[in-house]
Enzyme design. Structure first.
Site, PDB file in Angstrom:
ATOM      1  N   HIS A  48       0.819  -1.221   0.000  1.00  0.00           N
ATOM      2  CA  HIS A  48       0.000   0.000   0.000  1.00  0.00           C
ATOM      3  C   HIS A  48       0.855   1.276   0.000  1.00  0.00           C
ATOM      4  O   HIS A  48       0.751   2.083  -0.917  1.00  0.00           O
ATOM      5  CB  HIS A  48      -0.998  -0.050   1.157  1.00  0.00           C
ATOM      6  CG  HIS A  48      -1.636   1.264   1.467  1.00  0.00           C
ATOM      7  ND1 HIS A  48      -2.435   1.939   0.571  1.00  0.00           N
ATOM      8  CD2 HIS A  48      -1.571   2.051   2.575  1.00  0.00           C
ATOM      9  CE1 HIS A  48      -2.840   3.074   1.123  1.00  0.00           C
ATOM     10  NE2 HIS A  48      -2.330   3.169   2.322  1.00  0.00           N
ATOM     11  N   HIS A  72       3.744   6.688   5.676  1.00  0.00           N
ATOM     12  CA  HIS A  72       2.560   7.415   6.147  1.00  0.00           C
ATOM     13  C   HIS A  72       1.704   6.633   7.144  1.00  0.00           C
ATOM     14  O   HIS A  72       0.980   7.227   7.928  1.00  0.00           O
ATOM     15  CB  HIS A  72       1.698   7.910   4.975  1.00  0.00           C
ATOM     16  CG  HIS A  72       0.804   6.870   4.372  1.00  0.00           C
ATOM     17  ND1 HIS A  72       1.204   6.090   3.310  1.00  0.00           N
ATOM     18  CD2 HIS A  72      -0.454   6.464   4.681  1.00  0.00           C
ATOM     19  CE1 HIS A  72       0.219   5.271   2.988  1.00  0.00           C
ATOM     20  NE2 HIS A  72      -0.799   5.470   3.804  1.00  0.00           N
ATOM     21  N   GLU A  76       0.685   5.441  12.776  1.00  0.00           N
ATOM     22  CA  GLU A  76      -0.672   5.002  13.069  1.00  0.00           C
ATOM     23  C   GLU A  76      -0.741   3.497  13.340  1.00  0.00           C
ATOM     24  O   GLU A  76      -1.403   3.047  14.260  1.00  0.00           O
ATOM     25  CB  GLU A  76      -1.545   5.361  11.857  1.00  0.00           C
ATOM     26  CG  GLU A  76      -2.991   4.973  11.975  1.00  0.00           C
ATOM     27  CD  GLU A  76      -3.811   6.025  12.709  1.00  0.00           C
ATOM     28  OE1 GLU A  76      -3.216   6.956  13.263  1.00  0.00           O
ATOM     29  OE2 GLU A  76      -5.041   5.880  12.729  1.00  0.00           O
ATOM     30  N   ASP A  77      -0.038   2.706  12.535  1.00  0.00           N
ATOM     31  CA  ASP A  77      -0.274   1.260  12.549  1.00  0.00           C
ATOM     32  C   ASP A  77       0.808   0.426  13.229  1.00  0.00           C
ATOM     33  O   ASP A  77       0.599  -0.754  13.470  1.00  0.00           O
ATOM     34  CB  ASP A  77      -0.438   0.724  11.113  1.00  0.00           C
ATOM     35  CG  ASP A  77      -1.722   1.225  10.482  1.00  0.00           C
ATOM     36  OD1 ASP A  77      -2.557   1.777  11.239  1.00  0.00           O
ATOM     37  OD2 ASP A  77      -1.882   1.084   9.267  1.00  0.00           O
ATOM     38  N   ASP A 139      -2.876   8.597  -0.817  1.00  0.00           N
ATOM     39  CA  ASP A 139      -3.267   7.508   0.071  1.00  0.00           C
ATOM     40  C   ASP A 139      -4.725   7.133  -0.190  1.00  0.00           C
ATOM     41  O   ASP A 139      -5.081   5.972  -0.396  1.00  0.00           O
ATOM     42  CB  ASP A 139      -3.073   7.981   1.522  1.00  0.00           C
ATOM     43  CG  ASP A 139      -3.589   6.990   2.541  1.00  0.00           C
ATOM     44  OD1 ASP A 139      -3.395   5.775   2.338  1.00  0.00           O
ATOM     45  OD2 ASP A 139      -4.167   7.429   3.554  1.00  0.00           O
ATOM     46  N   ASP A 259     -24.351  12.763 -27.415  1.00  0.00           N
ATOM     47  CA  ASP A 259     -24.328  13.280 -28.770  1.00  0.00           C
ATOM     48  C   ASP A 259     -23.432  14.496 -28.918  1.00  0.00           C
ATOM     49  O   ASP A 259     -23.429  15.153 -29.940  1.00  0.00           O
ATOM     50  CB  ASP A 259     -25.751  13.623 -29.241  1.00  0.00           C
ATOM     51  CG  ASP A 259     -26.412  12.385 -29.817  1.00  0.00           C
ATOM     52  OD1 ASP A 259     -25.680  11.393 -30.009  1.00  0.00           O
ATOM     53  OD2 ASP A 259     -27.632  12.409 -30.044  1.00  0.00           O
TER      54      ASP A 259
HETATM   55 MN    MN Z   1      -2.692   4.522   4.035  1.00  0.00          MN
END
Ligand code: MN
Length: 703
Positions: A48, A72, A76-77, A139, A259
């Protein structure tokens, strides 16, 4: 899926070897941090961030943005701290990562229209470095591309948010390609049936369209070639979501929209744009009122192009856009266009400077083009906001002007909240009401019944609503205070006639009020306090005594000052009386009573108006803190002021003002204003100051 090695060759095509290596180092760091984590799709998590960096690399963004993209989700993770990223990759990258994480944490479900708009602005305002937004958009773009693996409900929520918040942000920043992809993907998730139907219809229509498109395209190319223009002609198709929106908003049928034949002509210079326009207009008949010159007057986000609509053979409408290669790039990538190229030669640091440059470019374009207020307004709001956006504890977003404080916030929630506010929490931390708020903060107001606005709020309330309310309240409060003071002054004066308000015959008082045009007794009291009617004379008339001068008559009992009288008793700024000083009052007209030190020169200047002088004394239970000024003569030495300030603060005394004035080469005067309780307190402070080495003299300022 692009690998790091494949990305590397893109990087090397526009970044230096060293910069490419930085990006790769960030990749390996992130790979290790996310080790063992999987995406919902079952792929390694690192795919990702790698894809996000890839999106930015295709826009030719700088290496720091790419590093931030790689990292990034690390804070957070994976629980790795910002400081660790700072140590490894420098504070700029760490700040970027931190900014993206903060935005990520603030994701909402669906917001009401106004809320969504405020959120867009807030996101922009919060990102001091605009690259935070660009990384966040990339992201979001990758997440949208891979939405299929999520549960439908979650996918819909994210799609909704993308259409409401991120697509408009991309549009504001002129990043049309990103916006279009957001819209098509979001549309597909939210309305799968409609999207599929329109998509099928497009495919079907494409068959018989192609022939005509080729024919028109060929005619245009030939004409331009004959006239010697170097131009590229591209047939273009409307994207899914824009067809849907058109069908909905203009109530047109699919075939009516399909059209229309649309072409884009890309040329090498602005001048050529207009020449090509001329050639095209001689080829087909232009539809009146459809020509738009966005080169002369660019759109708010910097978009530039010529637009025209022509009538082709058999009356087929043909939409034409004409623009330069640069404008094309700008139309597709907006702020991200030429990110590196434009920063070349400049200090490549602060991307704020780069954002500024982008805006600068827009402004120059605008100046050439004449004025468009909307444009300047929107650029200003987007990138250099005068507004801040803060949350209520329930998640409502309020818009306030820059430098607004919790007091402004309280009043904008509700007047009652403002009037009864006593303290606040900013991001759950108790904070002073005077602290300027910042975008993204959550503000909670603590109220207490029966409290009232504080005059000091005037120093830091900035919104009209807060200021009007405080002023309104103070005016009423002032009246209450002045009635109280008026009664006190009149009672004292009546005492020297050996009577009192209570002892006065009722009709005598009424008669007086009537004769002097007062509707009620309180008006008279307020007038006395304001100095418009003198207590001694009023008392004399009320008591029906003719010629006695009460000031001559024996000992006058001074009025006691407690410090809690409110707005009608003021302490003179010239001599700063404090409890313990001998004092005297002066009833100035309209301003009420001003308390001076007995020795004050200004007071003796007023002796001509002796009927306005009021004998005063301090109450035995005087309260509050009083301003006082000291002049301290010190040797010229580095750090002297800090030493003084520290010493004073260590005695828990607040310094209100500090200034210096050179006396001569050896000594400096330091003038200090501070608040103290009384003379004893002041004496203690002066003593502590005098024992500091290098302090030559400490004096209280007299006038
Ligand atoms: Mn992300």
């Amino acid at each position: 899926m692009r690998t790091i090695n494949a990305l590397d060759s893109t990087l090397r095509s526009y970044l230096s070897a060293e910069q490419s290596n930085h990006v790769k180092r960030a990749y390996y760091f992130a790979e290790q941090a996310h080790f063992g984590q999987l995406r919902r799709s079952g792929e390694d998590y690192i795919t990702h961030p790698l894809a996000v960096a890839g999106i930015l690399a295709d826009m030719h963004m700088d290496h720091q943005s790419l590093m931030a993209a790689m990292l990034h989700d690390v804070i957070e993770d994976t629980g790795i701290e910002k400081s660790a990223i700072g140590n490894q990759f420098g504070t700029t990258v760490a700040d970027l990562v931190d900014g993206v994480s903060k935005l990520t944490q603030m994701e909402f479900g669906s917001l009401k229209e106004k809320q969504a708009e405020n959120f867009q602005k807030m996101a922009l305002a919060m990102a001091k470095d605009i690259r935070v937004i660009l990384v966040k958009l990339a992201d979001r773009l990758h997440n949208m591309r891979t939405l299929g693996v999520l549960k439908p409900e979650k996918a819909r929520r994210i799609a909704h948010e993308t259409l409401e918040i991120y697509a408009p942000i991309a549009m504001r920043l002129g990043m049309n390609n990103v916006r279009m992809e957001f819209e098509n993907l979001g549309f597909g998730v939210l309305y799968p049936m409609r999207a599929r139907r329109i998509d099928a219809a497009i495919r079907k229509a494409r068959g018989h369209r192609n022939e005509l498109v080729d024919k028109i395209g060929h005619q245009i190319e030939t004409t331009l070639e004959q006239e010697g223009h170097n131009a590229e002609v591209i047939g273009r198709e409307k994207h899914l979501y824009s067809i849907y929106k058109k069908m909905k908003s203009k109530r047109k049928s699919f075939s009516e929209i399909m059209d229309i034949y649309a072409f884009r002509i890309i040329v090498d210079s602005v001048d050529t744009c207009y020449r090509v326009l001329g050639s095209i207009h001689s080829l087909y008949k232009p539809v009146p009122g459809e020509f738009k010159d966005y080169i002369a007057i660019p759109k708010a986000n910097g978009y530039q192009s010529l637009h025209t609509v022509l009538m082709g053979m058999h009356g087929v409408p043909i939409e034409i856009q004409i623009r330069t290669r640069d404008m094309e790039d700008m139309a597709n990538n907006g702020i991200a266009a030429h990110w590196l190229y434009k920063s070349d030669g400049q200090s490549a640091t602060g991307s704020h400077a780069r954002a500024r440059q982008w805006v600068q470019g827009l402004l120059e374009m605008q100046q050439r083009a004449g004025n468009s207020l909307e444009f300047i307004e929107s650029v200003k709001i987007d990138l250099f906001p005068d507004e801040i956006y803060v949350f209520t504890p329930k998640g409502r977003i309020l818009e306030l002007p820059k430098n607004a404080t919790a007091v402004d916030f309280a009043y904008s929630v509700h007047t009652d909240v403002g009037n009864s506010c006593v303290a606040c929490r900013i991001n759950r931390r108790l904070a002073p009401l005077s602290e300027p708020l910042q975008s993204g903060q959550t503000v909670e107001i603590l109220t207490a019944p029966g409290t009232s606005p504080n005059p000091s709020w005037f120093n830091y309330a900035v919104t009209a609503k807060a200021r009007t309310n405080i002023r309104h309240f103070l005016k009423h409060q002032t009246r209450d205070d002045s009635i109280e003071l008026g009664i006190k002054l009149l009672e004292k004066a009546l005492l020297s006639f050996e009577t009192s308000l209570e002892q006065l015959p009722e009709e005598q008082l009424q008669d007086y009020l009537e004769r002097h045009g007062y509707d009620q007794q309180n008006d008279l009291m307020a007038d006395i306090a304001r100095g418009n009617r003198l207590p001694a004379i009023t008392a004399q008339q009320l008591a029906n005594k003719s010629s006695t001068d009460p000031l001559q008559g024996g000992e006058v009992e001074p009025v006691a000052i407690r410090g809690t009288e409110g707005f009608m008793v003021n302490f003179a700024k010239c001599c700063h009386p404090i409890p313990g000083d001998a004092i005297e009052g002066y009833l100035s007209s309209e301003k009420g009573m001003v308390v001076h030190r007995e020795s004050c020169k200004n007071l003796s200047d007023s002796k001509d108006n002796r009927e306005r002088l009021v004998a005063l004394r301090w109450d035995d239970e005087v309260e509050g803190e009083y301003s006082v000024e000291l002049r301290i003569e010190v040797e010229n030495r580095r750090g002297m002021i800090a030493t003084l300030a520290t010493r004073i603060n260590s005695m828990d005394v607040n310094i209100e003002k500090i200034s210096t004035e050179d006396k001569d080469y050896q000594f400096t005067y330091v003038d200090l204003a501070m608040v103290v309780q009384n003379r004893v307190h002041l004496a203690r402070i002066m003593k502590r100051l005098r024992i500091i080495k290098s302090v030559h003299r400490v004096q209280r300022v007299k006038n």
